[in-house]
Design a protein around this motif. Sequence first.
Motif, mmCIF file in Angstrom:
data_model
loop_
_atom_site.group_PDB
_atom_site.id
_atom_site.type_symbol
_atom_site.label_atom_id
_atom_site.label_comp_id
_atom_site.label_asym_id
_atom_site.label_seq_id
_atom_site.Cartn_x
_atom_site.Cartn_y
_atom_site.Cartn_z
ATOM 1 N N ALA A 295 42.280 43.251 39.482
ATOM 2 C CA ALA A 295 41.264 42.208 39.448
ATOM 3 C C ALA A 295 39.997 42.725 40.116
ATOM 4 C CB ALA A 295 41.745 40.962 40.159
ATOM 5 N N THR A 296 38.866 42.215 39.691
ATOM 6 C CA THR A 296 37.594 42.561 40.297
ATOM 7 C C THR A 296 36.888 41.281 40.716
ATOM 8 O OG1 THR A 296 35.505 43.712 39.973
ATOM 9 C CG2 THR A 296 36.443 42.629 38.053
ATOM 10 N N ARG A 297 36.098 41.383 41.773
ATOM 11 C CA ARG A 297 35.439 40.202 42.312
ATOM 12 C C ARG A 297 33.933 40.344 42.145
ATOM 13 N NH1 ARG A 297 36.387 37.711 48.322
ATOM 14 N NH2 ARG A 297 34.936 35.991 48.078
ATOM 15 N N HIS A 298 33.310 39.324 41.569
ATOM 16 C CA HIS A 298 31.862 39.260 41.404
ATOM 17 C C HIS A 298 31.390 37.983 42.095
ATOM 18 C CE1 HIS A 298 32.033 42.486 38.458
ATOM 19 N NE2 HIS A 298 33.029 41.828 37.869
ATOM 20 N N GLY A 299 31.001 38.084 43.364
ATOM 21 C CA GLY A 299 30.635 36.893 44.124
ATOM 22 C C GLY A 299 31.858 36.050 44.374
ATOM 23 N N LEU B 175 44.435 29.339 58.275
ATOM 24 C CA LEU B 175 45.012 30.300 57.337
ATOM 25 C C LEU B 175 43.937 30.907 56.433
ATOM 26 C CD1 LEU B 175 48.327 28.569 56.239
ATOM 27 C CD2 LEU B 175 48.089 30.703 57.493
ATOM 28 N N ALA B 176 42.992 30.094 55.990
ATOM 29 C CA ALA B 176 41.926 30.599 55.123
ATOM 30 C C ALA B 176 41.022 31.570 55.864
ATOM 31 C CB ALA B 176 41.105 29.437 54.580
ATOM 32 N N SER B 177 40.775 31.341 57.137
ATOM 33 C CA SER B 177 39.908 32.252 57.882
ATOM 34 C C SER B 177 40.655 33.497 58.346
ATOM 35 C CB SER B 177 39.294 31.531 59.082
ATOM 36 O OG SER B 177 40.304 31.176 60.002
ATOM 37 N N ALA B 178 41.954 33.399 58.548
ATOM 38 C CA ALA B 178 42.736 34.552 59.002
ATOM 39 C C ALA B 178 43.021 35.528 57.862
ATOM 40 C CB ALA B 178 44.054 34.082 59.611
ATOM 41 N N HIS B 179 43.093 35.046 56.624
ATOM 42 C CA HIS B 179 43.391 35.881 55.461
ATOM 43 C C HIS B 179 42.339 35.651 54.377
ATOM 44 C CE1 HIS B 179 47.266 36.535 57.336
ATOM 45 N NE2 HIS B 179 47.428 35.227 57.415
ATOM 46 N N PRO B 180 41.096 36.121 54.598
ATOM 47 C CA PRO B 180 40.035 35.790 53.633
ATOM 48 C C PRO B 180 40.185 36.475 52.281
ATOM 49 C CG PRO B 180 39.212 37.273 55.304
ATOM 50 C CD PRO B 180 40.602 36.896 55.711
ATOM 51 N N ASP B 181 40.601 37.714 52.256
ATOM 52 C CA ASP B 181 40.707 38.446 51.000
ATOM 53 C C ASP B 181 42.126 38.956 50.819
ATOM 54 O OD1 ASP B 181 38.045 38.151 50.328
ATOM 55 O OD2 ASP B 181 37.460 39.900 51.491
ATOM 56 N N MET B 182 42.840 38.318 49.923
ATOM 57 C CA MET B 182 44.173 38.789 49.602
ATOM 58 C C MET B 182 44.042 39.761 48.438
ATOM 59 S SD MET B 182 46.332 35.276 50.045
ATOM 60 C CE MET B 182 47.757 35.991 49.328
ATOM 61 N N PRO B 183 44.530 40.995 48.580
ATOM 62 C CA PRO B 183 44.364 41.970 47.507
ATOM 63 C C PRO B 183 45.156 41.597 46.262
ATOM 64 C CG PRO B 183 45.794 42.830 49.221
ATOM 65 C CD PRO B 183 45.257 41.532 49.718
ATOM 66 N N VAL B 184 44.513 41.733 45.129
ATOM 67 C CA VAL B 184 45.142 41.439 43.849
ATOM 68 C C VAL B 184 45.021 42.689 42.986
ATOM 69 C CG1 VAL B 184 45.071 39.981 41.799
ATOM 70 C CG2 VAL B 184 44.554 39.008 44.026
ATOM 71 N N GLN B 185 46.125 43.153 42.446
ATOM 72 C CA GLN B 185 46.117 44.339 41.599
ATOM 73 C C GLN B 185 45.492 44.009 40.260
ATOM 74 O OE1 GLN B 185 47.810 47.513 41.910
ATOM 75 N NE2 GLN B 185 48.208 47.228 44.078
ATOM 76 N N GLU C 54 37.850 38.142 38.319
ATOM 77 C CA GLU C 54 38.236 38.355 36.926
ATOM 78 C C GLU C 54 39.301 39.429 36.859
ATOM 79 O OE1 GLU C 54 34.621 39.537 35.078
ATOM 80 O OE2 GLU C 54 33.839 37.506 34.969
ATOM 81 N N LYS C 55 40.239 39.239 35.954
ATOM 82 C CA LYS C 55 41.253 40.259 35.723
ATOM 83 C C LYS C 55 40.634 41.383 34.915
ATOM 84 C CE LYS C 55 45.910 38.805 35.882
ATOM 85 N NZ LYS C 55 47.112 38.549 35.141
ATOM 86 N N VAL C 56 40.900 42.614 35.307
ATOM 87 C CA VAL C 56 40.328 43.757 34.608
ATOM 88 C C VAL C 56 40.967 43.913 33.236
ATOM 89 C CG1 VAL C 56 40.001 46.253 34.696
ATOM 90 C CG2 VAL C 56 39.792 44.904 36.781
ATOM 91 N N GLU C 57 42.273 43.678 33.113
ATOM 92 C CA GLU C 57 42.949 43.835 31.830
ATOM 93 C C GLU C 57 42.458 42.811 30.818
ATOM 94 O OE1 GLU C 57 45.411 45.242 35.121
ATOM 95 O OE2 GLU C 57 44.845 43.202 34.635
ATOM 96 N N ALA C 58 42.186 41.595 31.263
ATOM 97 C CA ALA C 58 41.760 40.539 30.346
ATOM 98 C C ALA C 58 40.323 40.737 29.894
ATOM 99 C CB ALA C 58 41.907 39.179 31.008
ATOM 100 N N VAL C 59 39.486 41.350 30.721
ATOM 101 C CA VAL C 59 38.083 41.525 30.399
ATOM 102 C C VAL C 59 37.884 42.724 29.457
ATOM 103 C CG1 VAL C 59 35.808 42.021 31.339
ATOM 104 C CG2 VAL C 59 37.334 40.443 32.512
ATOM 105 N N ALA C 60 38.631 43.805 29.680
ATOM 106 C CA ALA C 60 38.427 45.030 28.908
ATOM 107 C C ALA C 60 38.714 44.825 27.411
ATOM 108 C CB ALA C 60 39.279 46.152 29.473
ATOM 109 N N PRO C 61 39.807 44.241 26.980
ATOM 110 C CA PRO C 61 40.044 44.074 25.544
ATOM 111 C C PRO C 61 39.013 43.158 24.890
ATOM 112 C CG PRO C 61 42.104 43.841 26.721
ATOM 113 C CD PRO C 61 41.015 43.902 27.744
ATOM 114 N N LYS C 62 38.536 42.148 25.575
ATOM 115 C CA LYS C 62 37.522 41.269 24.982
ATOM 116 C C LYS C 62 36.238 42.024 24.706
ATOM 117 C CE LYS C 62 38.627 36.720 26.867
ATOM 118 N NZ LYS C 62 38.143 35.677 27.773
#
Length: 69
Positions: free
Chosen positions: A46-50, A34-44, A54-62
């Motif tokens: 959020a941004t990925r760094h390696g 299952l992990a190899s068949a679905h490596p990247d599940m899209p998340v609204q 991180e959630k974009v909404e949580a990072v921007a206000p900080k």
Amino acid sequence: MSQQGNPWWKEPWPWLLMAGPLVAMVACGVTIWLASAHPDMPVQGATRHGLVVEKVEAVAPKSAAARQP
């Protein structure tokens, strides 16, 4: 008196004791598949760094609050 027993493969206890590790190995294989068949599940929103996601909404206000004096 000598009793003749059944061969080990006809006894229920060895199979019962081997069933637990066998089920765990099958579940591990399914998890890896299952992990190899679905490596990247899209998340609204959020941004990925390696490996860090991180959630974009949580990072921007900080960062906006940190810039204000």
